[in-house]
Scaffold this motif. Structure first.
Motif, PDB file in Angstrom:
ATOM      1  N   GLU A 165      55.128  26.967  17.889  1.00 32.35           N
ATOM      2  CA  GLU A 165      55.180  27.138  19.428  1.00 32.35           C
ATOM      3  C   GLU A 165      53.748  26.299  20.160  1.00 32.35           C
ATOM      4  N   ARG A 166      52.965  25.992  18.905  1.00 37.99           N
ATOM      5  CA  ARG A 166      52.007  25.147  19.096  1.00 37.99           C
ATOM      6  C   ARG A 166      52.893  23.701  19.307  1.00 37.99           C
ATOM      7  N   LEU A 167      53.276  23.534  18.177  1.00 34.77           N
ATOM      8  CA  LEU A 167      53.916  22.568  19.126  1.00 34.77           C
ATOM      9  C   LEU A 167      55.763  21.832  20.184  1.00 34.77           C
ATOM     10  N   LEU A 168      56.067  23.010  20.335  1.00 33.97           N
ATOM     11  CA  LEU A 168      57.302  22.484  21.451  1.00 33.97           C
ATOM     12  C   LEU A 168      56.849  23.850  22.773  1.00 33.97           C
ATOM     13  N   HIS A 169      55.880  24.582  22.674  1.00 38.12           N
ATOM     14  CA  HIS A 169      55.681  25.150  23.996  1.00 38.12           C
ATOM     15  C   HIS A 169      54.157  25.713  24.429  1.00 38.12           C
ATOM     16  N   ALA A 170      53.255  24.782  23.555  1.00 40.38           N
ATOM     17  CA  ALA A 170      51.130  24.686  23.784  1.00 40.38           C
ATOM     18  C   ALA A 170      51.361  24.511  25.162  1.00 40.38           C
ATOM     19  N   VAL A 171      50.880  25.431  26.245  1.00 40.23           N
ATOM     20  CA  VAL A 171      49.645  25.701  27.707  1.00 40.23           C
ATOM     21  C   VAL A 171      48.610  24.575  27.972  1.00 40.23           C
ATOM     22  N   VAL A 172      48.599  22.939  28.331  1.00 39.22           N
ATOM     23  CA  VAL A 172      48.180  22.486  28.421  1.00 39.22           C
ATOM     24  C   VAL A 172      48.101  22.238  29.800  1.00 39.22           C
ATOM     25  N   ASP A 173      47.176  23.498  30.474  1.00 37.08           N
ATOM     26  CA  ASP A 173      46.987  23.323  32.132  1.00 37.08           C
ATOM     27  C   ASP A 173      45.623  22.626  32.295  1.00 37.08           C
ATOM     28  N   GLN A 174      44.735  22.594  33.429  1.00 36.75           N
ATOM     29  CA  GLN A 174      43.538  22.806  33.995  1.00 36.75           C
ATOM     30  C   GLN A 174      43.008  23.661  33.397  1.00 36.75           C
ATOM     31  N   GLU A 175      43.175  24.678  32.957  1.00 38.52           N
ATOM     32  CA  GLU A 175      42.210  26.599  33.427  1.00 38.52           C
ATOM     33  C   GLU A 175      41.909  26.206  31.864  1.00 38.52           C
ATOM     34  N   GLY A 176      42.737  25.529  30.469  1.00 34.68           N
ATOM     35  CA  GLY A 176      42.232  25.554  29.311  1.00 34.68           C
ATOM     36  C   GLY A 176      41.320  24.135  28.743  1.00 34.68           C
ATOM     37  N   VAL A 177      41.947  22.904  29.846  1.00 39.45           N
ATOM     38  CA  VAL A 177      41.259  21.971  29.924  1.00 39.45           C
ATOM     39  C   VAL A 177      39.379  22.258  29.958  1.00 39.45           C
ATOM     40  N   GLU A 178      39.356  23.081  30.944  1.00 38.81           N
ATOM     41  CA  GLU A 178      38.240  22.658  31.269  1.00 38.81           C
ATOM     42  C   GLU A 178      37.872  23.825  29.828  1.00 38.81           C
ATOM     43  N   THR A 179      38.042  24.966  29.772  1.00 42.22           N
ATOM     44  CA  THR A 179      37.945  26.182  28.865  1.00 42.22           C
ATOM     45  C   THR A 179      37.332  25.616  27.644  1.00 42.22           C
ATOM     46  N   GLN A 180      37.815  24.411  26.564  1.00 41.12           N
ATOM     47  CA  GLN A 180      37.932  24.214  25.355  1.00 41.12           C
ATOM     48  C   GLN A 180      36.769  22.641  25.777  1.00 41.12           C
ATOM     49  N   ARG A 181      36.729  21.812  27.067  1.00 40.89           N
ATOM     50  CA  ARG A 181      35.466  21.366  27.463  1.00 40.89           C
ATOM     51  C   ARG A 181      33.874  21.697  27.380  1.00 40.89           C
ATOM     52  N   SER A 182      33.790  22.515  28.168  1.00 39.68           N
ATOM     53  CA  SER A 182      32.693  22.922  27.725  1.00 39.68           C
ATOM     54  C   SER A 182      32.560  23.535  26.095  1.00 39.68           C
ATOM     55  N   VAL A 183      33.352  24.140  25.326  1.00 32.46           N
ATOM     56  CA  VAL A 183      33.362  23.797  24.039  1.00 32.46           C
ATOM     57  C   VAL A 183      32.903  22.685  23.317  1.00 32.46           C
ATOM     58  N   VAL A 184      33.786  21.343  23.523  1.00 37.06           N
ATOM     59  CA  VAL A 184      33.775  20.466  22.933  1.00 37.06           C
ATOM     60  C   VAL A 184      31.973  19.938  23.154  1.00 37.06           C
TER      61      VAL A 184
END
Length: 442
Positions: free
Chosen positions: A129-148
């Protein structure tokens, strides 16, 4: 990335995987039609399995102005997928009694799950799932941007000596992307957008850029069938771009002073430009570093810490990178320590190795250390899975897990003296004086 919550399996691992030393690690290796390399190691010592996947993408692989993407994806790919709801990736593993984690270096990114062996299929499904179907969208980007960004503050910006490697490498490299921090620049973390991340995912997270490494209580044929089920249908990606930059010679010693308001003690930090992990001289350089700093009786410990009592801690490490890198040495001094004196003592010890062969007694001790390290190096299934993938990715030979020790033992006293002369010269190094406190105003 670190998951602190653990399942019941973690305790099982600590108890069951105090394994006796393995003299040989058997494995099966093959490649799917889509380019995915597969390595399988069967061990029924305990009812556990490590399911791991390594991607040949790290801190050095970045689009212009978009550093730190590989590390960002280490976080982002736990967000979820087409078939895994946001935030539930870790829950699947923990509910099964397992643990999971990931890490990123300058050269590769590595993910793994450690599970009860009857949950092998779960681990394979999650990684597919990580290799084929990962969700790469703005919501996830913003969530992880704060974490990183917070991780960067904690580990680099606000941590004593946290920027040490970056300060060393940015002076040691002018063109190669090793000059950039693995975690990325803050302005890049702020500026990157969803389209940038999708492009990165589609470029590097493809089967022909990955190694699936599985170790534990498995049936080889059944595991192959499951791998076929979950991975064979994933389309092969385009040719993956590789860093081709060849860094020119350093061209002379680089000296500088770094002020660190978080550092409690001054330090001398040195970096010598050394060849890649695949270079024949790597093993002699590694042995040289063991002579200098491994153990209380090593040369730097004996002189700087015990005899002269100018330092409280010393260390030296080979680069171990995919491209030519920097081998680092450091000495953290006592309060008010004399940086010039520490540097002088260090240079004297390097000069001894350059002009005199190490003693036969010291050489035998060194060889014993190498053999002991080899025996103790693969005590867990996760360690075996990662080592197999590392050897295959960096050096194209997973069987080095069994025979790399021979390469170390082939190193002679003359080889150690030769690499000390060739690489540990002043015109091939960066030297930093690390000073506590704020930089004085002009």
């Amino acid at each position: 990335m670190l998951f602190k919550k653990t399942g019941a399996l973690f305790s099982l691992c600590l108890l069951a995987l105090g394994l006796s030393a393995q003299t040989n690690i058997d494995f099966t290796k093959y490649t799917l039609d889509n380019g995915l390399k597969v390595i399988l190691h069967q061990d029924a010592t305990a009812p556990i399995v490590a399911v791991s996947i390594m991607y040949e993408v790290g801190g050095k692989d970045s689009f212009e102005g978009r550093t730190g993407f590989a590390h960002f994806f280490e976080h982002l790919l736990f967000e979820g997928s087409k078939n895994i709801k946001r935030g539930e990736y870790a829950k699947y593993v923990e509910d099964a009694g397992g643990v999971l984690n990931a890490n990123t270096s300058q050269d590769r990114t590595y993910y793994y799950e450690l599970l009860p062996s009857n949950k092998l299929e779960l681990g394979l499904w999650l990684e597919s799932e990580r290799l084929l179907h990962a969700v790469v969208d703005q919501e996830g980007v913003e969530t992880q941007r704060s974490v990183v960004k917070e991780e960067r503050r904690q580990r680099m910006d606000n941590q004593p000596y946290g920027s040490l490697q970056y300060e060393l490498f940015r002076r040691g490299f002018k063109e190669h992307p090793y000059k950039d921090p693995n975690i990325g620049y803050m302005e890049d973390l702020n500026g990157a957008q969803e389209a940038d991340y999708k492009r990165f995912y589609e470029t590097y997270y493809v089967p022909n850029n990955a190694i699936l490494s599985i170790a534990g209580d498995i049936d080889i044929d059944e595991t192959k069938a499951l791998i076929e089920k979950y991975f064979a249908g994933i389309p092969r990606g385009k040719e993956v771009p590789r860093v081709s930059t060849v860094e020119p010679a350093l061209g002379g010693e680089i000296r500088d002073t770094v002020y660190d308001s978080k550092a409690p003690l001054p330090a001398v930090v040195m970096g010598y430009r050394t060849p890649a992990l695949t270079h024949p001289d790597y093993y002699a350089i590694s042995m040289l570093n063991k002579v200098m700093s491994q153990g209380q009786s090593s040369r730097l410990n004996k002189v700087l810490v015990d005899e002269k009592q100018v330092a409280v801690q010393v260390g030296s490490f080979p680069s171990g990178s995919q491209d030519p890198g920097i081998s680092m040495a450091f000495a953290v001094l006592k309060p008010g320590g004399d940086l010039q004196k520490a540097e002088m003592i260090f240079d004297q010890e390097v000069e001894k190795v350059q002009t005199e062969l190490i003693s036969e007694k010291e050489f035998q001790k060194l060889r014993n250390q190498v053999e002991a390290d080899a025996i103790s190096g693969y005590g867990t299934m996760a360690g075996i899975a990662e080592s197999l993938a590392n050897y295959e990715m960096y050096q194209g030979d997973a069987n080095l897990i069994n025979n790399e020790t021979e390469r170390y033992l082939d190193v002679t006293r003359e080889d150690i003296r030769r690499v000390a002369k060739q690489y540990y010269s002043k015109n091939n190094r960066v030297i930093l004086y690390w000073m506590p406190g704020e930089k004085p105003s002009k």
